[in-house]
Design an enzyme around this catalytic site. Structure first.
Site, mmCIF file in Angstrom:
data_model
loop_
_atom_site.group_PDB
_atom_site.id
_atom_site.type_symbol
_atom_site.label_atom_id
_atom_site.label_comp_id
_atom_site.label_asym_id
_atom_site.label_seq_id
_atom_site.Cartn_x
_atom_site.Cartn_y
_atom_site.Cartn_z
ATOM 1 N N VAL A 9 37.896 63.489 115.955
ATOM 2 C CA VAL A 9 37.435 64.875 115.766
ATOM 3 C C VAL A 9 37.877 65.333 114.374
ATOM 4 O O VAL A 9 39.060 65.407 114.081
ATOM 5 C CB VAL A 9 38.021 65.795 116.860
ATOM 6 C CG1 VAL A 9 37.628 67.244 116.609
ATOM 7 C CG2 VAL A 9 37.557 65.340 118.236
ATOM 8 N N ARG A 10 36.909 65.598 113.507
ATOM 9 C CA ARG A 10 37.220 65.895 112.111
ATOM 10 C C ARG A 10 36.739 67.263 111.648
ATOM 11 O O ARG A 10 36.979 67.636 110.502
ATOM 12 C CB ARG A 10 36.572 64.819 111.200
ATOM 13 C CG ARG A 10 37.056 63.404 111.479
ATOM 14 C CD ARG A 10 38.518 63.231 111.081
ATOM 15 N NE ARG A 10 39.040 61.910 111.438
ATOM 16 C CZ ARG A 10 39.786 61.667 112.509
ATOM 17 N NH1 ARG A 10 40.131 62.634 113.342
ATOM 18 N NH2 ARG A 10 40.227 60.448 112.766
ATOM 19 N N SER B 250 41.499 59.620 125.862
ATOM 20 C CA SER B 250 42.043 59.193 124.570
ATOM 21 C C SER B 250 42.261 57.693 124.555
ATOM 22 O O SER B 250 42.658 57.106 125.563
ATOM 23 C CB SER B 250 43.395 59.909 124.350
ATOM 24 O OG SER B 250 44.033 59.455 123.174
ATOM 25 N N ASP C 255 40.536 63.436 122.653
ATOM 26 C CA ASP C 255 40.779 63.294 121.212
ATOM 27 C C ASP C 255 40.185 61.991 120.715
ATOM 28 O O ASP C 255 39.680 61.177 121.478
ATOM 29 C CB ASP C 255 42.274 63.431 120.861
ATOM 30 C CG ASP C 255 43.140 62.276 121.332
ATOM 31 O OD1 ASP C 255 42.624 61.163 121.605
ATOM 32 O OD2 ASP C 255 44.369 62.482 121.418
ATOM 33 N N GLY C 256 40.236 61.828 119.384
ATOM 34 C CA GLY C 256 39.709 60.612 118.776
ATOM 35 C C GLY C 256 38.543 60.920 117.855
ATOM 36 O O GLY C 256 37.419 61.157 118.306
ATOM 37 N N HIS D 74 44.270 56.738 122.069
ATOM 38 C CA HIS D 74 45.426 56.821 121.168
ATOM 39 C C HIS D 74 44.979 56.724 119.700
ATOM 40 O O HIS D 74 45.668 56.150 118.863
ATOM 41 C CB HIS D 74 46.424 55.695 121.496
ATOM 42 C CG HIS D 74 47.869 56.086 121.394
ATOM 43 N ND1 HIS D 74 48.639 56.411 122.472
ATOM 44 C CD2 HIS D 74 48.697 56.198 120.326
ATOM 45 C CE1 HIS D 74 49.872 56.684 122.087
ATOM 46 N NE2 HIS D 74 49.939 56.568 120.780
#
Ligand SMILES: Cc1cc2nc3c(=O)[nH]c(=O)nc-3n(C[C@H](O)[C@H](O)[C@H](O)COP(=O)(O)O)c2cc1C
Length: 340
Positions: free
Chosen positions: A270-271, A234, A267-268, A236
């Site tokens: 992810v839609r 991540s 994460d980062g 952030h």
């Protein structure tokens, strides 16, 4: 309630602090920290989304993966989907106060459980946010994880004890919060940690320990050495440092070094469930979702969060059917082509 309604209400409730864009890619909100944006030019946030969009999926339909299994074992808690709500604090005071911190956290924790998964709760300079998160996790028998800022070790260790008392599934730290100088101004200094300092924390608890904010192969190896049981690859959400690499880009190298030795979360950007598939194909075991969960909570509280996750789950099922993936373990990099 449907997703369109949720997004419209969220747009109203977020009062311009977040525009709830058709594609949440960091363009409109670049530099808006506090707010929902990425640090300075927003490049780290934007690259997360951009690089993931360059991973393409190989469509396949001559196979027998008709009913994919999405179950994910998270430290002996079975999740129905490999999707976890990311720790997010401070939306209450950063984004116009439409939801109190308590309402936000309870929407996320309960909405995640309704959708068959769990949430992580965060920490900030103000310790009451973490405490509020733990109170809410206590109401669900500890079904979640508290992620602490890299404050002094004695504070971190004491805070983990509070999580142990309510039996959370794991404990963790967003070690990439180490550069937040605003925390010192608010009386809660943070800093990087040596491997020995991490070992002191990790040995102080029986809870599996998660290190969030790992972006290089070398640090993933150090996380294993320190005794962490999971990492979150991540940056952030691009909020702590401009011009980092994207998480999608660093993930394969990290997975090559530590897959099987430690759980790999990422994460980062992810839609969608398609993005979840891509991250798993790039080497993750499961993913965390940040901003879309904020839209869910601000647009429909608990129901909104649950709907956001359910929608991604359905997209992931469809992607697995159309790639021939029977279960999460059968998703691999032969199912994608990387075009960067
Ligand atoms: C408004 C906001 C607040 C956040 N607060 C925290 C936090 O308190 N602790 C933490 O570990 N990460 C925090 N994050 C980062 C998220 O946990 C996560 O890493 C990031 O949002 C993932 O990227 P995405 O939003 O593109 O999905 C925050 C992110 C946002 C947008």
């Amino acid at each position: 309630m449907d997703l369109k309604e949720i997004r419209n209400i969220a747009r109203e409730n977020l009062k311009g602090y977040c525009r709830v864009c058709p594609i949440c890619n960091g363009l409109a909100c670049a530099g808006e920290v506090p707010g929902m944006g990425g640090h300075l030019t927003g490049s780290s946030f934007k690259s997360n989304v951009e690089d993931l969009s360059k991973v393409k999926i190989k469509l396949k339909t001559i196979h027998d993966a008709k009913k994919p299994d999405l179950k994910f074992n998270f430290f002996n808690t079975q999740l129905e989907v490999p999707i976890i709500s990311a720790p997010i604090t401070g939306t209450s005071f950063n984004m116009g106060n439409a939801l109190t911190e308590e309402k936000y956290i309870s929407s996320v924790v309960n909405g995640s459980i309704d959708a068959g998964t769990i949430a992580m709760i965060g920490d900030s300079a103000n310790p009451t946010f973490y405490e509020t998160g733990l109170e809410i996790l206590k109401e669900v028998n500890g079904k979640g994880v508290g992620i602490l800022k890299p404050k002094e070790n004695s504070i971190v260790i004491e805070s983990i004890k509070k999580a142990e008392n309510i039996n959370t599934i794991a404990a963790g730290m967003d070690i990439d919060g180490a550069g937040l100088i605003t925390m010192a101004l608010q009386g809660a200094p943070v800093s990087p940690k040596t491997v020995d300092e991490l070992k002191e924390i990790i040995h102080s608890t029986n809870l599996p320990f998660i290190l969030k904010g790992i972006m290089t192969k070398d640090e993933a190896i150090l996380a294993v050495e320190a005794g962490a049981k999971a990492i979150v690859v991540s940056n952030h959400g691009g909020r702590v440092l401009d011009h980092t690499q994207s998480t999608a880009k660093v993930l394969p190298e990290i997975a090559e070094a530590v897959k099987g030795k430690i759980m790999i979360l990422v994460d980062g950007g992810v839609r969608s469930g398609i993005d979840v598939f891509k991250m798993i194909a790039l080497g993750a075991d499961a993913v965390l979702i940040g901003r879309p969960i904020v839209f869910g909570a601000y647009g429909g509280y608990r129901e909104g969060v649950s709907l956001i996750i359910e929608n991604m789950k359905n997209q992931l099922i469809q992607t697995m059917i159309l790639t021939g993936a029977k279960n999460l373990n059968s998703i691999d990099n032969s199912m994608i082509s990387i075009e960067w």
